[in-house]
Design an enzyme around this catalytic site. Structure first.
Site, PDB file in Angstrom:
ATOM      1  N   LYS A  28      22.723 -58.156   0.456  1.00 55.22           N
ATOM      2  CA  LYS A  28      21.892 -59.262  -0.026  1.00 55.22           C
ATOM      3  C   LYS A  28      21.102 -58.843  -1.267  1.00 55.22           C
ATOM      4  O   LYS A  28      21.092 -59.552  -2.275  1.00 55.22           O
ATOM      5  CB  LYS A  28      20.954 -59.708   1.106  1.00 55.22           C
ATOM      6  N   SER A  29      20.455 -57.694  -1.206  1.00 53.96           N
ATOM      7  CA  SER A  29      19.628 -57.251  -2.348  1.00 53.96           C
ATOM      8  C   SER A  29      20.485 -57.070  -3.595  1.00 53.96           C
ATOM      9  O   SER A  29      20.085 -57.451  -4.699  1.00 53.96           O
ATOM     10  CB  SER A  29      18.954 -55.914  -2.025  1.00 53.96           C
ATOM     11  N   ARG A  73       3.907 -66.743   1.999  1.00 51.94           N
ATOM     12  CA  ARG A  73       4.059 -65.297   1.782  1.00 51.94           C
ATOM     13  C   ARG A  73       3.343 -64.847   0.506  1.00 51.94           C
ATOM     14  O   ARG A  73       3.263 -65.606  -0.464  1.00 51.94           O
ATOM     15  CB  ARG A  73       5.555 -64.937   1.753  1.00 51.94           C
ATOM     16  N   ASP A 127      13.433 -53.515   7.280  1.00 47.81           N
ATOM     17  CA  ASP A 127      14.156 -54.734   7.670  1.00 47.81           C
ATOM     18  C   ASP A 127      14.883 -54.558   9.009  1.00 47.81           C
ATOM     19  O   ASP A 127      15.281 -55.543   9.637  1.00 47.81           O
ATOM     20  CB  ASP A 127      15.179 -55.134   6.599  1.00 47.81           C
ATOM     21  N   LYS A 170       6.701 -60.885   6.361  1.00 49.83           N
ATOM     22  CA  LYS A 170       8.105 -61.174   6.065  1.00 49.83           C
ATOM     23  C   LYS A 170       8.365 -62.655   6.367  1.00 49.83           C
ATOM     24  O   LYS A 170       7.437 -63.437   6.454  1.00 49.83           O
ATOM     25  CB  LYS A 170       9.014 -60.246   6.878  1.00 49.83           C
TER      26      LYS A 170
HETATM   27  C1  S3P Z   1      14.094 -56.556  -0.806  1.00 55.50           C
HETATM   28  C2  S3P Z   1      13.041 -55.712  -0.642  1.00 55.50           C
HETATM   29  C3  S3P Z   1      12.342 -55.509   0.625  1.00 55.50           C
HETATM   30  C4  S3P Z   1      13.087 -56.128   1.800  1.00 55.50           C
HETATM   31  C5  S3P Z   1      13.665 -57.469   1.479  1.00 55.50           C
HETATM   32  C6  S3P Z   1      14.611 -57.378   0.298  1.00 55.50           C
HETATM   33  C7  S3P Z   1      14.736 -56.615  -2.138  1.00 55.50           C
HETATM   34  O1  S3P Z   1      11.062 -56.051   0.534  1.00 55.50           O
HETATM   35  O2  S3P Z   1      12.231 -56.206   2.924  1.00 55.50           O
HETATM   36  O3  S3P Z   1      14.383 -57.956   2.598  1.00 55.50           O
HETATM   37  O4  S3P Z   1      15.875 -57.114  -2.236  1.00 55.50           O
HETATM   38  O5  S3P Z   1      14.120 -56.132  -3.095  1.00 55.50           O
HETATM   39  P1  S3P Z   1       9.888 -55.311  -0.281  1.00 55.50           P
HETATM   40  O6  S3P Z   1       9.783 -55.904  -1.609  1.00 55.50           O
HETATM   41  O7  S3P Z   1       8.672 -55.553   0.535  1.00 55.50           O
HETATM   42  O8  S3P Z   1      10.271 -53.864  -0.412  1.00 55.50           O
END
Ligand code: S3P
Length: 433
Positions: free
Chosen positions: A21-22, A121, A315, A342
């Protein structure tokens, strides 16, 4: 949608999980900022990433589907068009925070919103550094909550920014804004968070260096479109890994999983708890390490999970709580307070739902205490959070009786094929609308 999950025999077979996803979000966003075409293979067709594509489309970025991959026609660092309507990031924190970084330097006005969860958020963590660079951003609650109005500034000033929290989204927003700043943007990260943005920017030709906890990026250097192959999402694989570990008689091979060391905390923690996971056939796709994971069932023991491990496993804490619930002995998780902001308050959600399944679990301010033992079948609720829904399904696979998970349609967000994939491996799972 309701998921109905029953305990069964071991999971067996070979599979692949959806694209990370990221990395999917970043490939689309960075491709849009590059010159020329970016071709993305194994893009995650989950609603979070589709939201990113939709926002990019509204900003004038042409996106096409071809033979299962997507083509993004880059508009260069300053080429986005002013959209005629509000941009909607849906449930996706990554879309909103990374897009804020991009929009900060475009000479256009935009308004960003999201669903009920995203509008609660914290966005101040991204807005503060972007305003220091010269963007104008205003929003609810003293510029902290969406909807957010952004007046971008094509003459952003580079900053030196020490991250107050180990957040990859904040780091990425500052770097994406820094692409268009006049000079060198420096980010200092006292604790390492996922580094997909840094890796991908380098692949696209950015002048970026990482030296210990210092990241330096030179602005106004054009990026070149690339062909990107997105590795399987280790956060999606985590549900398969925990399920195969807990259900006796399991042996599964998950191919082509991203094993970037900033993401593999789940493997380290499960190994510490006694899991059997072999990492095989290591290779690299566009600067990202990839491997096959062979998982066999094993008896787990409780563990202490805290400190700098947390950003590498955050996560996966809901599904690790399930692993801990089935383990022998107590597990204590600390330094995980970020889970409260989250998609939902994940500490409260998982504690409350696993409690319905007979698990001894207590919420701490920054974590969880879990007494290992048995898991009972129950009717539970996802709280509208994909990671809670999937963690509860895994609990259901090793429960004593049938489990019903209400409001489970949210798994579309990151793992739409979850029920089918588990069924192919031999699990009993039905999705009903
Ligand atoms: C993500 C970073 C994480 C993660 C999120 C996806 C990203 O959050 O929990 O599901 O794609 O950069 P943080 O920004 O709090 O590290």
């Amino acid at each position: 949608m309701q998921l109905c999950v029953s305990p069964g025999k071991g999971l067996t077979g070979t599979c692949r999980v959806p694209g990370d996803k990221s990395i999917s979000h970043r490939a689309a966003l960075i491709g849009a900022l590059a010159e020329g075409i970016t071709e993305i293979h194994n893009f995650l067709w989950g609603s979070d990433c589709l939201q990113t594509l939709q926002c990019l489309n509204a900003l004038g970025v042409e996106i096409e589907q071809k033979d299962g991959c997507i083509l993004v026609k880059g508009r260069g660092l300053e080429g986005f068009q002013e959209p005629s309507d509000i941009l909607n990031a849906g449930n996706s924190g990554t879309t909103m925070r990374l897009l804020l970084g991009v929009l900060a330097s475009q000479g256009i006005f935009t308004v960003l919103t999201g669903d009920d969860s995203l509008r609660q958020r914290p966005m101040g963590r991204v807005i503060t550094p972007l305003m220091m660079m010269g963007a104008q951003i205003s929003g609810r609650s003293g510029n902290k909550l969406a909807p957010l109005a952004v007046q971008g500034n094509p003459c952003l000033q580079p900053i030196e920014y020490r991250l107050p929290i180990p957040s990859a989204q904040v780091k990425s927003a500052v770097l994406l804004a820094g692409l268009n700043a006049s000079g060198v943007t420096t980010v200092i990260q006292p604790l390492q968070s996922r580094d997909h943005t840094e890796r991908m920017l380098k692949v696209f030709g950015a002048s970026l260096t990482v030296d210990g906890d210092l990241i330096r990026l030179e602005g106004k250097m054009p990026l070149q479109g690339q062909t990107v192959r997105v590795p399987g999402d280790i956060s999606a694989a985590a549900y398969l890994i925990v399920a195969a570990t807990l259900v006796p008689g399991s042996e599964i091979l998950i191919r082509d999983v991203g094993v970037n060391p900033t993401r593999t905390g789940i493997l380290d923690v499960l190994e510490m708890m006694g899991a059997s996971i072999q990492v095989q056939n290591k290779c690299s796709w566009n600067g990202e390490p990839v491997a096959d994971l062979l998982v066999r069932s094993a008896r787990l023991r409780g563990a202490v999970i805290k400190g700098k491990m947390l950003p590498r496993v955050l996560d996966e804490i809901p599904v690790l709580a399930v692993a801990a619930a089935a383990a022998q002995g107590e597990t204590e998780i600390s330094d995980a307070g970020e889970l409260r902001v989250k998609e939902t308050d994940r500490l409260r959600a998982i504690a409350s739902e696993l409690c319905k399944m007979g698990v001894l679990i207590k919420e701490k301010q920054d974590g969880l205490w879990i007494g290992g033992g048995q898991i009972l079948g129950a009717q539970v609720n996802s709280w509208g959070d994909h990671r809670i829904a999937m963690a509860l399904a895994v609990a259901g696979f090793c429960a004593m009786d049938e489990t019903l998970i209400d409001d489970a349609g949210c798994l579309e967000i990151s793992f739409p094929s979850f029920p089918y994939l588990f069924r192919e491996l031999g699990a009993f799972i039905e999705a009903e609308n």
